[in-house]
Design a protein around this motif. Structure first.
Motif, PDB file in Angstrom:
ATOM      1  N   UNK A   8      16.513 -73.023  27.688  1.00 36.14           N
ATOM      2  CA  UNK A   8      17.625 -73.595  28.794  1.00 36.14           C
ATOM      3  C   UNK A   8      18.911 -73.636  27.903  1.00 36.14           C
ATOM      4  N   UNK A   9      18.714 -73.430  26.628  1.00 29.99           N
ATOM      5  CA  UNK A   9      20.172 -73.486  25.692  1.00 29.99           C
ATOM      6  C   UNK A   9      21.055 -71.980  25.922  1.00 29.99           C
ATOM      7  N   UNK A  10      20.271 -71.123  26.501  1.00 28.30           N
ATOM      8  CA  UNK A  10      20.860 -69.835  26.647  1.00 28.30           C
ATOM      9  C   UNK A  10      22.461 -69.867  27.628  1.00 28.30           C
ATOM     10  N   UNK A  11      22.264 -70.446  28.834  1.00 24.48           N
ATOM     11  CA  UNK A  11      23.335 -70.481  29.861  1.00 24.48           C
ATOM     12  C   UNK A  11      24.526 -71.397  28.982  1.00 24.48           C
ATOM     13  N   UNK A  12      24.414 -72.613  28.660  1.00 21.74           N
ATOM     14  CA  UNK A  12      25.498 -73.568  27.973  1.00 21.74           C
ATOM     15  C   UNK A  12      26.049 -72.538  26.880  1.00 21.74           C
ATOM     16  N   UNK A  13      25.251 -71.813  26.047  1.00 24.41           N
ATOM     17  CA  UNK A  13      25.967 -70.997  24.813  1.00 24.41           C
ATOM     18  C   UNK A  13      26.598 -70.026  25.576  1.00 24.41           C
ATOM     19  N   UNK A  14      26.106 -69.343  26.422  1.00 24.03           N
ATOM     20  CA  UNK A  14      26.870 -68.260  26.819  1.00 24.03           C
ATOM     21  C   UNK A  14      28.104 -68.616  27.717  1.00 24.03           C
ATOM     22  N   UNK A  16      29.836 -71.307  26.718  1.00 25.18           N
ATOM     23  CA  UNK A  16      30.706 -71.788  25.529  1.00 25.18           C
ATOM     24  C   UNK A  16      31.509 -70.394  25.053  1.00 25.18           C
ATOM     25  N   UNK A  17      30.708 -69.405  24.954  1.00 27.21           N
ATOM     26  CA  UNK A  17      31.080 -68.234  24.433  1.00 27.21           C
ATOM     27  C   UNK A  17      32.183 -67.478  25.210  1.00 27.21           C
ATOM     28  N   UNK A  18      31.995 -67.664  26.612  1.00 28.82           N
ATOM     29  CA  UNK A  18      32.862 -66.944  27.664  1.00 28.82           C
ATOM     30  C   UNK A  18      34.055 -67.745  27.395  1.00 28.82           C
ATOM     31  N   UNK A  19      34.114 -69.206  27.645  1.00 32.61           N
ATOM     32  CA  UNK A  19      35.351 -69.787  27.211  1.00 32.61           C
ATOM     33  C   UNK A  19      35.776 -69.581  25.877  1.00 32.61           C
ATOM     34  N   UNK A  20      35.440 -69.500  25.002  1.00 31.09           N
ATOM     35  CA  UNK A  20      35.952 -68.993  23.584  1.00 31.09           C
ATOM     36  C   UNK A  20      36.676 -67.665  23.802  1.00 31.09           C
ATOM     37  N   UNK A  21      36.125 -66.745  24.507  1.00 27.54           N
ATOM     38  CA  UNK A  21      36.599 -65.223  24.612  1.00 27.54           C
ATOM     39  C   UNK A  21      37.923 -65.472  25.654  1.00 27.54           C
ATOM     40  N   UNK A  22      37.661 -66.404  26.538  1.00 27.83           N
ATOM     41  CA  UNK A  22      38.818 -66.646  27.479  1.00 27.83           C
ATOM     42  C   UNK A  22      40.160 -67.305  26.508  1.00 27.83           C
ATOM     43  N   UNK A  23      39.913 -68.013  25.589  1.00 25.13           N
ATOM     44  CA  UNK A  23      41.069 -68.379  24.794  1.00 25.13           C
ATOM     45  C   UNK A  23      41.491 -67.148  24.054  1.00 25.13           C
ATOM     46  N   UNK A  24      40.804 -66.318  23.644  1.00 27.66           N
ATOM     47  CA  UNK A  24      41.254 -65.141  22.962  1.00 27.66           C
ATOM     48  C   UNK A  24      41.954 -64.249  24.039  1.00 27.66           C
ATOM     49  N   UNK A  72      30.191 -61.385  27.695  1.00 26.05           N
ATOM     50  CA  UNK A  72      29.654 -62.685  28.050  1.00 26.05           C
ATOM     51  C   UNK A  72      29.137 -62.787  29.490  1.00 26.05           C
ATOM     52  N   UNK A  73      30.058 -62.423  30.489  1.00 29.14           N
ATOM     53  CA  UNK A  73      29.921 -62.312  31.787  1.00 29.14           C
ATOM     54  C   UNK A  73      28.564 -61.643  32.046  1.00 29.14           C
ATOM     55  N   UNK A  74      28.589 -60.354  31.386  1.00 31.70           N
ATOM     56  CA  UNK A  74      27.446 -59.443  31.751  1.00 31.70           C
ATOM     57  C   UNK A  74      26.234 -60.249  31.196  1.00 31.70           C
TER      58      UNK A  74
END
Length: 142
Positions: A8-14, A16-24, A72-74
């Motif tokens: 269940x942790x996978x989707x929230x982590x992904x 969060x990682x997508x949001x991190x990359x959007x900040x990039x 991250x989207x993929x």
């Protein structure tokens, strides 16, 4: 892979990682649109660094952030192409860090604080590549 309590942790982590990359991506766009007036307010050495940045370093930054976000989207879509995309993003990050630390010596330009964000970016990128390989082993991809 079925949705169970162990993953269940996978989707929230992904996400969060997508949001991190959007900040990039936002940081990339902001750097791209720095006006000459804004650059002129920086110390002379920093002005030179911004004004003389080679195209390959700018492209590395773009590939790093857009590749990370796409990866991250993929991953969220469970597409195995995510692994290659994240590896390319990591390679671009390493190229960008080579420019920042070996060519322009960003620590001398911006101070010791210039090391913290690049370290975080690199660690997160490595973690995402590692995660993509871990998910492959667990038959996560469609």
């Amino acid at each position: 892979m079925s949705e169970n309590t162990s993953n269940r942790w996978i989707k929230p982590v992904l996400i969060t990682a997508l949001l991190w990359n959007i900040l990039g991506i936002l940081a990339f766009v902001m750097q791209l649109f720095l006006s000459p007036e804004m650059i002129s307010k920086l110390p002379e050495e920093q002005q030179l660094a911004y004004n003389s940045q080679p195209l390959w370093a700018t492209l590395a930054f773009a590939i790093a952030v857009f590749g990370g976000a796409l990866g991250c989207v993929l991953l969220l879509l469970k597409k195995s192409l995510a692994r290659l995309t994240l590896i390319i993003s990591l390679a671009a990050i390493l190229a960008q860090q080579y420019y920042n630390f070996m060519i322009i010596n960003s620590i001398n330009l911006f101070g010791i604080s210039a090391i913290f964000m690049p370290i975080a970016v690199t660690i997160i990128a490595i973690a995402l590549v590692h995660l993509s390989f871990h998910l492959k082993q667990q038959d996560y991809f469609k």
